[in-house]
Design a protein around this motif. Structure first.
Motif, PDB file in Angstrom:
ATOM      1  N   THR A   1       4.978  70.436  32.167  1.00 54.32           N
ATOM      2  CA  THR A   1       4.446  70.599  30.810  1.00 54.32           C
ATOM      3  C   THR A   1       5.354  69.958  29.774  1.00 54.32           C
ATOM      4  O   THR A   1       5.275  70.274  28.594  1.00 54.32           O
ATOM      5  CB  THR A   1       4.284  72.093  30.464  1.00 54.32           C
ATOM      6  N   ASP A   2       6.196  69.028  30.220  1.00 55.42           N
ATOM      7  CA  ASP A   2       7.131  68.409  29.270  1.00 55.42           C
ATOM      8  C   ASP A   2       7.397  66.943  29.572  1.00 55.42           C
ATOM      9  O   ASP A   2       8.341  66.359  29.063  1.00 55.42           O
ATOM     10  CB  ASP A   2       8.461  69.182  29.254  1.00 55.42           C
ATOM     11  N   GLU A   3       6.555  66.314  30.397  1.00 58.16           N
ATOM     12  CA  GLU A   3       6.770  64.899  30.692  1.00 58.16           C
ATOM     13  C   GLU A   3       6.262  64.036  29.536  1.00 58.16           C
ATOM     14  O   GLU A   3       5.305  64.391  28.844  1.00 58.16           O
ATOM     15  CB  GLU A   3       6.072  64.497  31.998  1.00 58.16           C
ATOM     16  N   THR A   4       6.898  62.914  29.322  1.00 56.91           N
ATOM     17  CA  THR A   4       6.416  61.942  28.345  1.00 56.91           C
ATOM     18  C   THR A   4       5.813  60.719  29.017  1.00 56.91           C
ATOM     19  O   THR A   4       5.117  59.939  28.366  1.00 56.91           O
ATOM     20  CB  THR A   4       7.554  61.483  27.420  1.00 56.91           C
ATOM     21  N   GLN A   5       6.076  60.569  30.321  1.00 60.02           N
ATOM     22  CA  GLN A   5       5.484  59.453  31.058  1.00 60.02           C
ATOM     23  C   GLN A   5       5.577  59.712  32.553  1.00 60.02           C
ATOM     24  O   GLN A   5       6.362  60.551  33.007  1.00 60.02           O
ATOM     25  CB  GLN A   5       6.185  58.120  30.729  1.00 60.02           C
ATOM     26  N   PHE A   6       4.749  58.995  33.284  1.00 61.55           N
ATOM     27  CA  PHE A   6       4.867  58.913  34.737  1.00 61.55           C
ATOM     28  C   PHE A   6       5.240  57.482  35.091  1.00 61.55           C
ATOM     29  O   PHE A   6       4.735  56.532  34.481  1.00 61.55           O
ATOM     30  CB  PHE A   6       3.551  59.288  35.432  1.00 61.55           C
ATOM     31  N   ARG A   7       6.095  57.341  36.091  1.00 61.27           N
ATOM     32  CA  ARG A   7       6.510  56.023  36.558  1.00 61.27           C
ATOM     33  C   ARG A   7       6.077  55.855  38.011  1.00 61.27           C
ATOM     34  O   ARG A   7       6.312  56.740  38.836  1.00 61.27           O
ATOM     35  CB  ARG A   7       8.025  55.862  36.431  1.00 61.27           C
ATOM     36  N   VAL A   8       5.452  54.718  38.298  1.00 60.57           N
ATOM     37  CA  VAL A   8       4.894  54.457  39.618  1.00 60.57           C
ATOM     38  C   VAL A   8       5.740  53.394  40.315  1.00 60.57           C
ATOM     39  O   VAL A   8       6.036  52.343  39.732  1.00 60.57           O
ATOM     40  CB  VAL A   8       3.435  53.978  39.509  1.00 60.57           C
ATOM     41  N   PHE A   9       6.106  53.687  41.566  1.00 59.24           N
ATOM     42  CA  PHE A   9       6.935  52.775  42.357  1.00 59.24           C
ATOM     43  C   PHE A   9       6.172  52.371  43.614  1.00 59.24           C
ATOM     44  O   PHE A   9       5.415  53.160  44.189  1.00 59.24           O
ATOM     45  CB  PHE A   9       8.257  53.434  42.746  1.00 59.24           C
ATOM     46  N   ARG A  10       6.409  51.127  44.058  1.00 64.85           N
ATOM     47  CA  ARG A  10       5.694  50.622  45.221  1.00 64.85           C
ATOM     48  C   ARG A  10       6.634  49.815  46.121  1.00 64.85           C
ATOM     49  O   ARG A  10       7.524  49.108  45.647  1.00 64.85           O
ATOM     50  CB  ARG A  10       4.531  49.725  44.788  1.00 64.85           C
ATOM     51  N   SER A  11       6.392  49.932  47.421  1.00 61.90           N
ATOM     52  CA  SER A  11       7.053  49.119  48.436  1.00 61.90           C
ATOM     53  C   SER A  11       5.988  48.312  49.162  1.00 61.90           C
ATOM     54  O   SER A  11       4.915  48.827  49.473  1.00 61.90           O
ATOM     55  CB  SER A  11       7.806  50.007  49.432  1.00 61.90           C
ATOM     56  N   THR A  12       6.279  47.046  49.437  1.00 57.56           N
ATOM     57  CA  THR A  12       5.341  46.171  50.127  1.00 57.56           C
ATOM     58  C   THR A  12       5.857  45.849  51.514  1.00 57.56           C
ATOM     59  O   THR A  12       6.976  45.336  51.662  1.00 57.56           O
ATOM     60  CB  THR A  12       5.125  44.861  49.344  1.00 57.56           C
ATOM     61  N   ASN A  13       5.070  46.182  52.511  1.00 57.53           N
ATOM     62  CA  ASN A  13       5.401  45.874  53.911  1.00 57.53           C
ATOM     63  C   ASN A  13       6.800  46.372  54.299  1.00 57.53           C
ATOM     64  O   ASN A  13       7.553  45.681  54.995  1.00 57.53           O
ATOM     65  CB  ASN A  13       5.292  44.373  54.173  1.00 57.53           C
ATOM     66  N   GLY A  14       7.140  47.566  53.837  1.00 60.45           N
ATOM     67  CA  GLY A  14       8.412  48.171  54.204  1.00 60.45           C
ATOM     68  C   GLY A  14       9.600  47.706  53.392  1.00 60.45           C
ATOM     69  O   GLY A  14      10.741  48.080  53.698  1.00 60.45           O
ATOM     70  N   GLY A  15       9.394  46.918  52.353  1.00 59.13           N
ATOM     71  CA  GLY A  15      10.497  46.435  51.525  1.00 59.13           C
ATOM     72  C   GLY A  15      10.992  47.478  50.544  1.00 59.13           C
ATOM     73  O   GLY A  15      10.569  48.643  50.564  1.00 59.13           O
ATOM     74  N   ALA A  16      11.903  47.061  49.674  1.00 57.43           N
ATOM     75  CA  ALA A  16      12.484  47.974  48.692  1.00 57.43           C
ATOM     76  C   ALA A  16      11.423  48.413  47.679  1.00 57.43           C
ATOM     77  O   ALA A  16      10.505  47.650  47.335  1.00 57.43           O
ATOM     78  CB  ALA A  16      13.639  47.293  47.970  1.00 57.43           C
ATOM     79  N   PHE A  17      11.563  49.642  47.198  1.00 60.17           N
ATOM     80  CA  PHE A  17      10.666  50.145  46.171  1.00 60.17           C
ATOM     81  C   PHE A  17      11.045  49.545  44.814  1.00 60.17           C
ATOM     82  O   PHE A  17      12.228  49.392  44.497  1.00 60.17           O
ATOM     83  CB  PHE A  17      10.722  51.666  46.085  1.00 60.17           C
ATOM     84  N   ALA A  18      10.025  49.215  44.014  1.00 57.78           N
ATOM     85  CA  ALA A  18      10.227  48.721  42.660  1.00 57.78           C
ATOM     86  C   ALA A  18       9.186  49.364  41.759  1.00 57.78           C
ATOM     87  O   ALA A  18       8.054  49.637  42.194  1.00 57.78           O
ATOM     88  CB  ALA A  18      10.106  47.201  42.607  1.00 57.78           C
TER      89      ALA A  18
END
Length: 233
Positions: free
Chosen positions: A57-74
Motif C-alpha cells: 500500500t505504499d509503492e510508487t512504481q513496479f519494475r519489471v526484469f527479464r532474462s532471455t535464454n538464460g542470460g542476465a536479468f535486465a
C-alpha cells in the motif's frame, strides 16, 4: 520506527555499576511488500502479458526484469503508480511486454524469464519468484489414442474417449479434429483448454473415425498427432 539507536548494558551491585561498550543499530525505512502471484502468458505473436497481485500500500512504481535464454536479468519496464493505486492492494496489475520501447518485443523462438519488484523512495522490495514462458510454437502432443464403447440403452450412439500426452508448457488450447476419412476430408473441429489431455463425445454407431490433435497458442500451431482408427462396435 526507523533511524539509528544506541544500546549498552549496565551491570551493578551494592558497590557500583559498570557499563558495557555502546553499539549502534540502524533500522532502515520500510520498502514495499513483494508482489505475489506473478504469471506470464503469450498474448500475440509479438506480445507477452505479465500479471501479478499488488501486495503493498505504499509503492510508487513496479519494475519489471527479464532474462532471455538464460542470460542476465535486465530491467525492461517501469509502471508508475498514482497515489490511489499506491494506497490500494490486492488488485491485479498488468504489463504488456511488447514493442513500445527498444528491446521489449519478444522474439519467437526465445525463452524468457521474468520477475517484478515494487519500489518507493526507500528502495525496492525483494523480487518475486521468476516465471518462464517459452515464446514459441508449442510442442506437438503424442500418444493420441481413441476407444469407443457401447452406451447402455442407446442403440444409435457409442461413447468415444480420446486421450493424448501433453508435451508443451506454453499451449493455450488443443484443437481436435474428427473425420470418417483417414485423410481428414471435411473434418469436424473441437477445442479444449490447455493442460487437458482427454476428450469425450458420443458418435453415431457403425462408423469408423479418425482423430487428430494439435497444440495451439498465439504464435502458431504444433504439428498434428493422429490417433488410431476408432471403430464403433
Amino acid at each position: 520506527a526507523t533511524g539509528y539507536f544506541q544500546y549498552r548494558v549496565v551491570a551493578w551491585n551494592a558497590t557500583g555499576d559498570a557499563a558495557s561498550n555502546v553499539v549502534s543499530v540502524g533500522i532502515p525505512p520500510p520498502v514495499p511488500a513483494v508482489p505475489t502471484n506473478l504469471r506470464a502468458t503469450i498474448a500475440a505473436a509479438n506480445r507477452g502479458t505479465l500479471q501479478w497481485t499488488d501486495a503493498s500500500t505504499d509503492e510508487t512504481q513496479f519494475r519489471v526484469f527479464r532474462s532471455t535464454n538464460g542470460g542476465a536479468f535486465a530491467q525492461i519496464g517501469t509502471l508508475n503508480r498514482s497515489a490511489a493505486q499506491s494506497a490500494a492492494s490486492g488488485g491485479n496489475v498488468t504489463f504488456q511486454n511488447n514493442g513500445n520501447s527498444p528491446g521489449f518485443t519478444p522474439v519467437p523462438g526465445n525463452t524468457y524469464a521474468y520477475y517484478v519488484v515494487a519500489a518507493n523512495g526507500n528502495g525496492p522490495s525483494n523480487p518475486t519468484a521468476t516465471v518462464t514462458v517459452n515464446f514459441r510454437i508449442p510442442a506437438a502432443p503424442s500418444a493420441v489414442a481413441g476407444v469407443a464403447v457401447r452406451i447402455p440403452g442407446n442403440n444409435a450412439q457409442d461413447a468415444v474417449t480420446l486421450t493424448w500426452t501433453d508435451n508443451a508448457d506454453n499451449e493455450t488450447t488443443f484443437q481436435i479434429q474428427r473425420s470418417t476419412s483417414a485423410n481428414f476430408t471435411n473434418p469436424t473441429s473441437y477445442t479444449v483448454t490447455a493442460d487437458v489431455t482427454q476428450f469425450l463425445q458420443n458418435v453415431s454407431r457403425n462408423n469408423d473415425y479418425s482423430y487428430r490433435v494439435r497444440a495451439r497458442n498465439a504464435i502458431g500451431n504444433s504439428a498434428w498427432a493422429v490417433s488410431n482408427r476408432v471403430d464403433t462396435p
